[in-house]
Design an enzyme around this catalytic site. Structure first.
Site, PDB file in Angstrom:
ATOM      1  N   GLU A   1       0.941  -1.262  -0.028  1.00  0.00           N
ATOM      2  CA  GLU A   1       0.004   0.112   0.032  1.00  0.00           C
ATOM      3  C   GLU A   1       0.884   1.297  -0.127  1.00  0.00           C
ATOM      4  O   GLU A   1       1.352   1.570   1.056  1.00  0.00           O
ATOM      5  CB  GLU A   1      -0.767   0.075   1.366  1.00  0.00           C
ATOM      6  CG  GLU A   1      -2.003  -1.260   1.364  1.00  0.00           C
ATOM      7  CD  GLU A   1      -3.107  -1.106   0.190  1.00  0.00           C
ATOM      8  OE1 GLU A   1      -3.128   0.230  -0.390  1.00  0.00           O
ATOM      9  OE2 GLU A   1      -3.829  -2.083   0.201  1.00  0.00           O
TER      10      GLU A   1
ATOM     11  N   CYS B   1      -2.347   9.212   2.030  1.00  0.00           N
ATOM     12  CA  CYS B   1      -2.229   8.499   0.839  1.00  0.00           C
ATOM     13  C   CYS B   1      -3.353   8.939  -0.050  1.00  0.00           C
ATOM     14  O   CYS B   1      -3.055   9.081  -1.103  1.00  0.00           O
ATOM     15  CB  CYS B   1      -1.972   7.308   1.063  1.00  0.00           C
ATOM     16  SG  CYS B   1      -3.114   6.176   1.698  1.00  0.00           S
TER      17      CYS B   1
HETATM   18  P1  NAP Z   1       8.145   5.503   4.742  1.00  0.00           P
HETATM   19  O1  NAP Z   1       9.340   6.150   4.895  1.00  0.00           O
HETATM   20  O2  NAP Z   1       7.900   4.425   3.262  1.00  0.00           O
HETATM   21  O3  NAP Z   1       7.818   4.600   6.101  1.00  0.00           O
HETATM   22  C1  NAP Z   1       6.864   3.417   6.267  1.00  0.00           C
HETATM   23  C2  NAP Z   1       7.266   2.394   7.013  1.00  0.00           C
HETATM   24  O4  NAP Z   1       8.376   1.753   6.672  1.00  0.00           O
HETATM   25  C3  NAP Z   1       7.757   3.186   8.469  1.00  0.00           C
HETATM   26  O5  NAP Z   1       7.607   2.244   9.649  1.00  0.00           O
HETATM   27  C4  NAP Z   1       9.535   2.965   8.141  1.00  0.00           C
HETATM   28  O6  NAP Z   1      10.196   3.120   9.328  1.00  0.00           O
HETATM   29  C5  NAP Z   1       9.648   1.859   7.540  1.00  0.00           C
HETATM   30  N1  NAP Z   1      10.923   1.744   6.743  1.00  0.00           N
HETATM   31  C6  NAP Z   1      11.508   2.646   6.024  1.00  0.00           C
HETATM   32  N2  NAP Z   1      12.408   2.239   5.417  1.00  0.00           N
HETATM   33  C7  NAP Z   1      12.335   0.976   5.498  1.00  0.00           C
HETATM   34  C8  NAP Z   1      13.193  -0.324   5.101  1.00  0.00           C
HETATM   35  N3  NAP Z   1      14.421  -0.214   4.324  1.00  0.00           N
HETATM   36  N4  NAP Z   1      12.914  -1.397   5.437  1.00  0.00           N
HETATM   37  C9  NAP Z   1      11.963  -1.680   6.200  1.00  0.00           C
HETATM   38  N5  NAP Z   1      11.183  -0.758   6.592  1.00  0.00           N
HETATM   39  C10 NAP Z   1      11.452   0.381   6.400  1.00  0.00           C
HETATM   40  O7  NAP Z   1       6.615   6.140   4.787  1.00  0.00           O
HETATM   41  P2  NAP Z   1       6.181   7.334   5.731  1.00  0.00           P
HETATM   42  O8  NAP Z   1       6.844   8.684   5.315  1.00  0.00           O
HETATM   43  O9  NAP Z   1       6.310   6.823   6.984  1.00  0.00           O
HETATM   44  O10 NAP Z   1       4.653   7.296   5.229  1.00  0.00           O
HETATM   45  C11 NAP Z   1       4.024   8.247   4.380  1.00  0.00           C
HETATM   46  C12 NAP Z   1       3.877   7.306   3.010  1.00  0.00           C
HETATM   47  O11 NAP Z   1       2.958   6.055   3.348  1.00  0.00           O
HETATM   48  C13 NAP Z   1       3.278   8.186   1.921  1.00  0.00           C
HETATM   49  O12 NAP Z   1       4.051   7.923   0.900  1.00  0.00           O
HETATM   50  C14 NAP Z   1       1.757   7.892   1.812  1.00  0.00           C
HETATM   51  O13 NAP Z   1       1.153   7.770   0.714  1.00  0.00           O
HETATM   52  C15 NAP Z   1       1.964   6.264   2.442  1.00  0.00           C
HETATM   53  N6  NAP Z   1       0.553   5.612   2.686  1.00  0.00           N
HETATM   54  C16 NAP Z   1      -0.019   4.619   2.000  1.00  0.00           C
HETATM   55  C17 NAP Z   1      -0.944   4.056   2.341  1.00  0.00           C
HETATM   56  C18 NAP Z   1      -1.957   3.258   1.320  1.00  0.00           C
HETATM   57  O14 NAP Z   1      -2.684   2.514   1.955  1.00  0.00           O
HETATM   58  N7  NAP Z   1      -1.665   3.088   0.137  1.00  0.00           N
HETATM   59  C19 NAP Z   1      -1.515   4.521   3.630  1.00  0.00           C
HETATM   60  C20 NAP Z   1      -0.962   5.350   4.633  1.00  0.00           C
HETATM   61  C21 NAP Z   1       0.283   5.856   3.854  1.00  0.00           C
HETATM   62  P3  NAP Z   1      11.288   4.379   9.422  1.00  0.00           P
HETATM   63  O15 NAP Z   1      10.544   5.737   9.470  1.00  0.00           O
HETATM   64  O16 NAP Z   1      12.105   3.994  10.766  1.00  0.00           O
HETATM   65  O17 NAP Z   1      12.264   4.453   8.448  1.00  0.00           O
END
Ligand code: NAP
Length: 485
Positions: free
Chosen positions: A257, A291
């Site tokens: 997602e 998102c």
């Molecule tokens: P993110 O930077 O991708 O982080 C999401 C999660 O992944 C966090 O727990 C993060 O931990 C972890 N993570 C980051 N790098 C990783 C790696 N290499 N290996 C494993 N885990 C890793 O996203 P965000 O900024 O927190 O969230 C916003 C994003 O989520 C936006 O793009 C939004 O559109 C998307 N989103 C999508 C949906 C959907 O249903 N499509 C719903 C909600 C949000 P760390 O922070 O410690 O890196």
């Protein structure tokens, strides 16, 4: 409970194999209140060894999870649903403190989150199969579904509880053990949720929680170990792609997602009141940090001035402040990086000719606040047309023809959701079918519902969460060929 009491009530350790434990070496990290930058508390900072221990605990618990009867799985989820509602006030306050959203929105999220448990409690007892006769008549095919196996679940900070229940609900309903990793900005809601699931009767090791600051260092060895059979991730497209590559090595099942870049289209025949109300939900829910947030707003040229005035009036009337305060509609963004990104995108749009009708800047003070903003005359090459804004900024762009706006709406690598406002039935169907998105809000600014399949196409992801098919993401289909003659 008051603020201190709700924070104190949450376990701050890792949850592995049914026990709360410190991280190896005792490391911790701070959790902040985004409304003022203050430290709320510290939680355990897992090492890669802790991650693997959690993974092993999930593997050990998998047979017990799979052996739970469908009714027993449903009962755990139903009990957890009830506990979430009983504690909604304290859980909402906890979420507002760590994430920033106003209390009313936090309550809404707890209720939405709980609904995934109610939905998947019902799905747990409806996992179906099939029985077929082979064309040659000599065999029967028994088609059955089994839990996919131990899962790794990763969630973002913007919906700290609902993104967890959207994964844990179907995982538990299907009989899968898991390790869940919340975002470091908002670990407390997940820790509280797992406490509730334990109280609801989940077997030891059925859910394990890892909080950490080195996400890649902790998660990559877990993925590459091959001990998990499935990864379900909600977060950015950038990180999703890295995880897909890692999962390829052991061919893990994946649900992704990812990010969105939602177009919001208002045709000249739309009900303007409805369209304004729809945009306020699609844009301002969660301070724009969703998102599903309307990112590019296309309004027919004949109504854009009127529409812009109404949106600007509504946006400038919103009260910005700490989400715990009565009357606040818009809380802080999650951190300084988020404020910097929104500032960069607004400045870029203005430098390329956009006008600020209202807002347009940060708000002085300790927290990470950005004022509700409306922009017009946004150039096609403005960065905010290509990137997720993730903030309270509404950029308006005029259009003239239906074909033109469909082309503009689809000109993105993302494909999560699009919104269309029109009172012309034929146009509504035509445009909804032409949009290259997994979901369409038709005369609606809200499409997230546990009873519907949520998910995107293109670089917004793979798979669906919720709806009657949400549980399939956690099930494998097996066919047993039975020779009868
Ligand atoms: P993110 O930077 O991708 O982080 C999401 C999660 O992944 C966090 O727990 C993060 O931990 C972890 N993570 C980051 N790098 C990783 C790696 N290499 N290996 C494993 N885990 C890793 O996203 P965000 O900024 O927190 O969230 C916003 C994003 O989520 C936006 O793009 C939004 O559109 C998307 N989103 C999508 C949906 C959907 O249903 N499509 C719903 C909600 C949000 P760390 O922070 O410690 O890196």
């Amino acid at each position: 409970m008051d603020e201190t009491a709700v924070i104190d009530a949450v376990p701050k350790q890792l949850f592995v194999g049914g026990s709360w434990t410190d991280a190896t070496g005792g490391a911790t990290f701070d959790v902040h209140d985004p409304a003022n930058g203050s430290v709320l508390c510290s939680v355990a900072d897992a090492t890669p060894e802790d991650g693997m221990a959690a993974m092993q605990a999930a593997v050990k618990s998998q047979p017990a999870m799979a052996a739970l009867t469908p009714r027993e799985r449903a009962d755990v989820l139903t009990k957890a649903f009830q506990l979430l509602h009983e504690r909604i006030d304290d859980l909402a306050l906890l979420m507002t403190l760590e994430m920033g959203k106003p209390l009313a929105e936090a309550r809404g999220e707890i209720s939405y989150a709980a609904e995934f448990f109610r939905h998947f409690a019902a799905e747990a007892v409806r996992i179906d199969g099939g029985y077929q006769t082979a064309p040659a008549g000599n065999q029967r095919f028994l088609i059955t579904k089994q839990p996919v196996g131990p899962c790794i679940l990763i969630t973002p900070w913007n919906f700290p509880m609902a993104m967890g229940t959207r994964k844990l609900g179907p995982a538990i309903a299907a009989g899968c053990a898991s390790v869940i990793k919340p975002a470091p900005q908002t670990p407390l809601s997940m820790l509280a949720l797992v406490d509730i699931l334990t109280e609801a009767g989940l077997p030891e090791g059925g859910v394990n929680v890892i909080t950490c600051t080195d996400a890649n260092g902790v998660i990559e060895p877990m993925i590459r170990s091959g001990l998990a059979r499935k990864l379900s991730f909600t977060g950015s497209t950038k990180v999703g792609k890295i995880l897909l590559e890692q999962c390829a090595e052991k061919v893990l099942r994946t649900s992704m997602e990812l990010g969105g870049n939602a177009p919001f289209i208002v045709f000249e025949d739309a009900d303007l009141d409805e369209a304004v109300a729809g945009l306020m939900v699609a844009k301002m829910r969660n301070m724009g940090e969703a998102c599903t947030a309307a990112n590019r707003i296309y309004v027919h040229e004949s109504i854009i001035d009127e529409f812009g005035r109404r949106i600007a009036d509504t946006m400038s009337g919103l009260t910005v402040g700490r989400g715990t305060q009565e009357g606040v509609n818009v809380g802080p963004l999650i951190d300084q990086a988020a404020v910097d990104k929104v500032t960069r995108l607004v400045d870029d749009a203005v430098s390329k000719g956009a006008s600020v009708i209202t807002g347009g800047s940060t708000i002085d003070g300790d927290g990470y606040f950005f004022s509700p903003t409306v922009l017009t005359g946004v150039a096609k090459d403005a960065a905010l047309n290509a990137e997720e804004i993730f903030g309270p900024v509404a950029p308006l762009t005029p259009f003239r023809e239906e074909d033109e706006v469909i082309t503009m709406a689809n000109s993105t690598r993302y494909g999560l959701v699009g919104y269309v406002f029109t009172n012309d039935l034929r146009r509504a169907i035509r445009v909804s079918e032409s949009l290259e998105f997994g979901m369409v809000g038709l005369n609606s600014g809200l499409v997230s519902n546990p009873y519907a399949p949520f998910g995107g196409v293109k670089e917004s992801g793979l798979g669906r969460e919720g709806g009657s098919i949400g549980i399939d993401e956690f099930l494998e289909t097996k066919y047993i060929g039975i020779t009868v003659s």
